[in-house]
Motif scaffolding. Structure first.
Motif, PDB file in Angstrom:
ATOM      1  N   UNK A 223      26.098   2.597  -4.825  1.00  0.00           N
ATOM      2  CA  UNK A 223      25.305   1.894  -3.839  1.00  0.00           C
ATOM      3  C   UNK A 223      23.831   2.295  -3.992  1.00  0.00           C
ATOM      4  N   UNK A 224      22.930   1.360  -3.805  1.00  0.00           N
ATOM      5  CA  UNK A 224      21.499   1.627  -3.976  1.00  0.00           C
ATOM      6  C   UNK A 224      20.898   2.161  -2.682  1.00  0.00           C
ATOM      7  N   UNK A 225      19.824   2.907  -2.836  1.00  0.00           N
ATOM      8  CA  UNK A 225      19.157   3.474  -1.658  1.00  0.00           C
ATOM      9  C   UNK A 225      18.330   2.396  -0.960  1.00  0.00           C
ATOM     10  N   UNK A 226      17.975   2.603   0.315  1.00  0.00           N
ATOM     11  CA  UNK A 226      17.198   1.589   1.046  1.00  0.00           C
ATOM     12  C   UNK A 226      15.847   1.292   0.397  1.00  0.00           C
ATOM     13  N   UNK A 227      15.248   2.264  -0.267  1.00  0.00           N
ATOM     14  CA  UNK A 227      13.952   2.045  -0.905  1.00  0.00           C
ATOM     15  C   UNK A 227      14.065   1.048  -2.054  1.00  0.00           C
ATOM     16  N   UNK A 228      15.204   1.010  -2.704  1.00  0.00           N
ATOM     17  CA  UNK A 228      15.382   0.091  -3.822  1.00  0.00           C
ATOM     18  C   UNK A 228      15.697  -1.325  -3.353  1.00  0.00           C
ATOM     19  N   UNK A 229      16.114  -1.494  -2.097  1.00  0.00           N
ATOM     20  CA  UNK A 229      16.471  -2.813  -1.587  1.00  0.00           C
ATOM     21  C   UNK A 229      15.295  -3.538  -0.922  1.00  0.00           C
ATOM     22  N   UNK A 230      14.104  -2.994  -1.006  1.00  0.00           N
ATOM     23  CA  UNK A 230      12.934  -3.622  -0.388  1.00  0.00           C
ATOM     24  C   UNK A 230      12.576  -4.870  -1.177  1.00  0.00           C
ATOM     25  N   UNK A 231      12.418  -5.956  -0.481  1.00  0.00           N
ATOM     26  CA  UNK A 231      12.077  -7.219  -1.141  1.00  0.00           C
ATOM     27  C   UNK A 231      10.587  -7.267  -1.458  1.00  0.00           C
ATOM     28  N   UNK A 232      10.207  -8.000  -2.491  1.00  0.00           N
ATOM     29  CA  UNK A 232       8.781  -8.083  -2.831  1.00  0.00           C
ATOM     30  C   UNK A 232       8.007  -8.855  -1.763  1.00  0.00           C
ATOM     31  N   UNK A 233       6.769  -8.464  -1.584  1.00  0.00           N
ATOM     32  CA  UNK A 233       5.893  -9.159  -0.638  1.00  0.00           C
ATOM     33  C   UNK A 233       5.090 -10.186  -1.417  1.00  0.00           C
ATOM     34  N   UNK A 234       5.168 -11.417  -0.995  1.00  0.00           N
ATOM     35  CA  UNK A 234       4.443 -12.473  -1.677  1.00  0.00           C
ATOM     36  C   UNK A 234       3.002 -12.486  -1.192  1.00  0.00           C
ATOM     37  N   UNK A 235       2.089 -12.606  -2.125  1.00  0.00           N
ATOM     38  CA  UNK A 235       0.670 -12.589  -1.802  1.00  0.00           C
ATOM     39  C   UNK A 235       0.102 -13.991  -1.938  1.00  0.00           C
ATOM     40  N   UNK A 236      -0.925 -14.227  -1.198  1.00  0.00           N
ATOM     41  CA  UNK A 236      -1.582 -15.515  -1.236  1.00  0.00           C
ATOM     42  C   UNK A 236      -2.302 -15.690  -2.573  1.00  0.00           C
ATOM     43  N   UNK A 237      -2.184 -16.861  -3.172  1.00  0.00           N
ATOM     44  CA  UNK A 237      -2.825 -17.100  -4.463  1.00  0.00           C
ATOM     45  C   UNK A 237      -4.333 -17.291  -4.330  1.00  0.00           C
ATOM     46  N   UNK A 238      -4.779 -17.794  -3.196  1.00  0.00           N
ATOM     47  CA  UNK A 238      -6.192 -18.032  -2.987  1.00  0.00           C
ATOM     48  C   UNK A 238      -6.862 -16.729  -2.554  1.00  0.00           C
ATOM     49  N   UNK A 239      -7.779 -16.160  -3.346  1.00  0.00           N
ATOM     50  CA  UNK A 239      -8.384 -14.882  -2.980  1.00  0.00           C
ATOM     51  C   UNK A 239      -9.446 -14.999  -1.888  1.00  0.00           C
ATOM     52  N   UNK A 240      -9.873 -16.208  -1.538  1.00  0.00           N
ATOM     53  CA  UNK A 240     -10.929 -16.377  -0.546  1.00  0.00           C
ATOM     54  C   UNK A 240     -10.407 -16.066   0.849  1.00  0.00           C
ATOM     55  N   UNK A 241     -11.230 -15.423   1.625  1.00  0.00           N
ATOM     56  CA  UNK A 241     -10.905 -15.150   3.007  1.00  0.00           C
ATOM     57  C   UNK A 241     -11.534 -16.235   3.871  1.00  0.00           C
ATOM     58  N   UNK A 242     -11.151 -16.287   5.100  1.00  0.00           N
ATOM     59  CA  UNK A 242     -11.680 -17.314   5.991  1.00  0.00           C
ATOM     60  C   UNK A 242     -13.186 -17.213   6.162  1.00  0.00           C
ATOM     61  N   UNK A 243     -13.849 -18.345   6.134  1.00  0.00           N
ATOM     62  CA  UNK A 243     -15.290 -18.378   6.358  1.00  0.00           C
ATOM     63  C   UNK A 243     -15.627 -19.702   7.033  1.00  0.00           C
ATOM     64  N   UNK A 244     -16.835 -19.806   7.516  1.00  0.00           N
ATOM     65  CA  UNK A 244     -17.289 -21.015   8.190  1.00  0.00           C
ATOM     66  C   UNK A 244     -18.784 -21.152   7.974  1.00  0.00           C
ATOM     67  N   UNK A 245     -19.330 -22.302   8.332  1.00  0.00           N
ATOM     68  CA  UNK A 245     -20.763 -22.541   8.170  1.00  0.00           C
ATOM     69  C   UNK A 245     -21.403 -22.755   9.527  1.00  0.00           C
ATOM     70  N   UNK A 246     -22.573 -22.175   9.699  1.00  0.00           N
ATOM     71  CA  UNK A 246     -23.369 -22.381  10.904  1.00  0.00           C
ATOM     72  C   UNK A 246     -24.565 -23.246  10.547  1.00  0.00           C
TER      73      UNK A 246
END
Length: 94
Positions: free
Chosen positions: A1-24
């Motif tokens: 049986x595998x340990x709990x650390x090995x059963x952690x699922x991968x975290x999917x990251x956002x492909x778009x590196x830009x963070x939220x912004x706006x224009x004034x």
């Protein structure tokens, strides 16, 4: 049986590196004496600062002296300001 650390699922990251912004938009108003007042002020608090309406003074990476000189002579205009979160420390304008 595998340990709990090995059963952690991968975290999917956002492909778009830009963070939220706006224009004034730089809204201008005319004073009673006919002078034009800008909502955005450059270098009021510090030579490397921009004061935006509703947000306050923000630091910028570069010196604003050339921009202030263009604004003073009437050869430049500020139309928009896109504030975005900085990669290090507090937020600012590019």
């Amino acid at each position: 049986m595998s340990s709990p650390a090995q059963r952690v699922r991968p975290r999917f990251k956002k492909k778009n590196p830009n963070h939220g912004s706006f224009r004034l938009r730089n809204k201008t108003s005319r004073a009673k004496d006919g002078t034009i007042r800008s909502a955005m002020r450059i270098g009021d608090a510090d030579p490397r600062s921009v004061t935006l309406p509703g947000i306050g003074a923000l630091r910028v990476r570069e010196d604003t002296r050339p921009l202030r000189q263009l604004l003073a002579t009437g050869r430049g205009r500020v139309l928009f300001a896109p504030p975005s979160p900085a990669t290090r420390g507090a937020g600012g304008c590019p």
